[in-house]
Design a protein around this motif. Sequence first.
Motif, PDB file in Angstrom:
ATOM      1  N   UNK A 270     -19.118 -42.732  58.221  1.00  0.00           N
ATOM      2  CA  UNK A 270     -19.953 -41.901  59.093  1.00  0.00           C
ATOM      3  C   UNK A 270     -19.080 -41.014  59.977  1.00  0.00           C
ATOM      4  N   UNK A 271     -18.043 -41.589  60.517  1.00  0.00           N
ATOM      5  CA  UNK A 271     -17.133 -40.817  61.375  1.00  0.00           C
ATOM      6  C   UNK A 271     -16.448 -39.711  60.580  1.00  0.00           C
ATOM      7  N   UNK A 272     -16.081 -40.014  59.334  1.00  0.00           N
ATOM      8  CA  UNK A 272     -15.454 -38.996  58.486  1.00  0.00           C
ATOM      9  C   UNK A 272     -16.436 -37.861  58.187  1.00  0.00           C
ATOM     10  N   UNK A 273     -17.686 -38.211  57.929  1.00  0.00           N
ATOM     11  CA  UNK A 273     -18.704 -37.197  57.673  1.00  0.00           C
ATOM     12  C   UNK A 273     -18.903 -36.307  58.890  1.00  0.00           C
ATOM     13  N   UNK A 274     -18.850 -36.903  60.072  1.00  0.00           N
ATOM     14  CA  UNK A 274     -19.046 -36.140  61.313  1.00  0.00           C
ATOM     15  C   UNK A 274     -17.951 -35.100  61.521  1.00  0.00           C
ATOM     16  N   UNK A 275     -16.813 -35.292  60.863  1.00  0.00           N
ATOM     17  CA  UNK A 275     -15.699 -34.358  61.030  1.00  0.00           C
ATOM     18  C   UNK A 275     -15.719 -33.226  60.009  1.00  0.00           C
ATOM     19  N   UNK A 276     -16.653 -33.284  59.051  1.00  0.00           N
ATOM     20  CA  UNK A 276     -16.700 -32.279  57.988  1.00  0.00           C
ATOM     21  C   UNK A 276     -17.547 -31.081  58.403  1.00  0.00           C
ATOM     22  N   UNK A 277     -17.286 -29.967  57.725  1.00  0.00           N
ATOM     23  CA  UNK A 277     -18.086 -28.758  57.899  1.00  0.00           C
ATOM     24  C   UNK A 277     -18.555 -28.316  56.519  1.00  0.00           C
ATOM     25  N   UNK A 278     -19.847 -28.047  56.386  1.00  0.00           N
ATOM     26  CA  UNK A 278     -20.405 -27.613  55.108  1.00  0.00           C
ATOM     27  C   UNK A 278     -21.413 -26.497  55.367  1.00  0.00           C
ATOM     28  N   UNK A 279     -21.211 -25.356  54.723  1.00  0.00           N
ATOM     29  CA  UNK A 279     -22.117 -24.207  54.888  1.00  0.00           C
ATOM     30  C   UNK A 279     -22.364 -23.898  56.359  1.00  0.00           C
TER      31      UNK A 279
END
Length: 316
Positions: A270-279
């Motif tokens: 979840x923490x890794x997902x929070x650091x991503x940027x998509x579109x």
Amino acid sequence: MTSSGAVILSDVHVNHKHQQLDCIKPLSGYVTRFEYIIADAEVQGDHVGSDVHTDVDGDYDVKRKKIVCKDCIIIEHSLGTELKYVGLQVWQAALLLCDFILDNCNTFKGCCCLELGGGVGLASITLATLADTVFCTDVGRQILETCQNNVERNCVNEKKCKPIVRELDWFKQQHQGSEKTGDLEIAGTSNRFYWKKHELSILSRLDFIIAADVIYDNTLTEAFFNKLFEVMCGSECLKAVYIATEKRLNFTLEDLDVTCKEYDFFRACMNELASKIAKENTFKIEQIPIEFKQRFSYQRTKQLELWKIQPVKVSA
């Protein structure tokens, strides 16, 4: 994590009465009626007796009795499975998610939704009472066939949504004999649970993604988040993702302590997902309090959690 050969039985099936089907199936073969509360209503008493009281203005203070309106979903399932077949059982996090859906009717009314790891289909069938379109996905013919049976058993009103059962393998991008479009598989002639071309355009307009009790093995959890990210990137108007899960605490000799490593890995993902940027979106993640009304019968323990992932536009 439980060893793959061990037989696991959900607490839900310990606490619910179930019936055996006349035709025993290799893995499923039982049905349970899951009753849930639709609404509470007060009705006026049907007679005036000697015990009727009056208020300060002299008006009758008529007693009212509360009527609980219920409905039920009948689910075919298994009793006790190995880890790879746990999708054939109903788990408490799925009932928590169903409670949340029914407590937020206005949010889900008329929506387009995808369930990842839908198992026997309880959450998707619940959501179908409100939504316009529901895709219930999982992998494995036995699980998909059982889910389809449950959809046919419960969704008989032609005026309401009927969940579409489709195969979605978190580890695979393409099936043999199928045509790849995006990250999903297009139907060939051998599998009725493959995707149809027109359904892919519907997926691009998803409002919500839901999942319940898919966190129990780190390899699967990593694959789940990879697939979740791909689907989120392909949806143009996604409002939120809801994930219901249950922390399963175990004492390990390795740590000499009570731990839940699968849950810790889930939080790390979840923490890794929070650091991503998509579109041009980042992802806001928050835990939702579970004080909403309990409509299904199950043990709502403090180990049950509900999480929300919401796309947020990156500021210029």
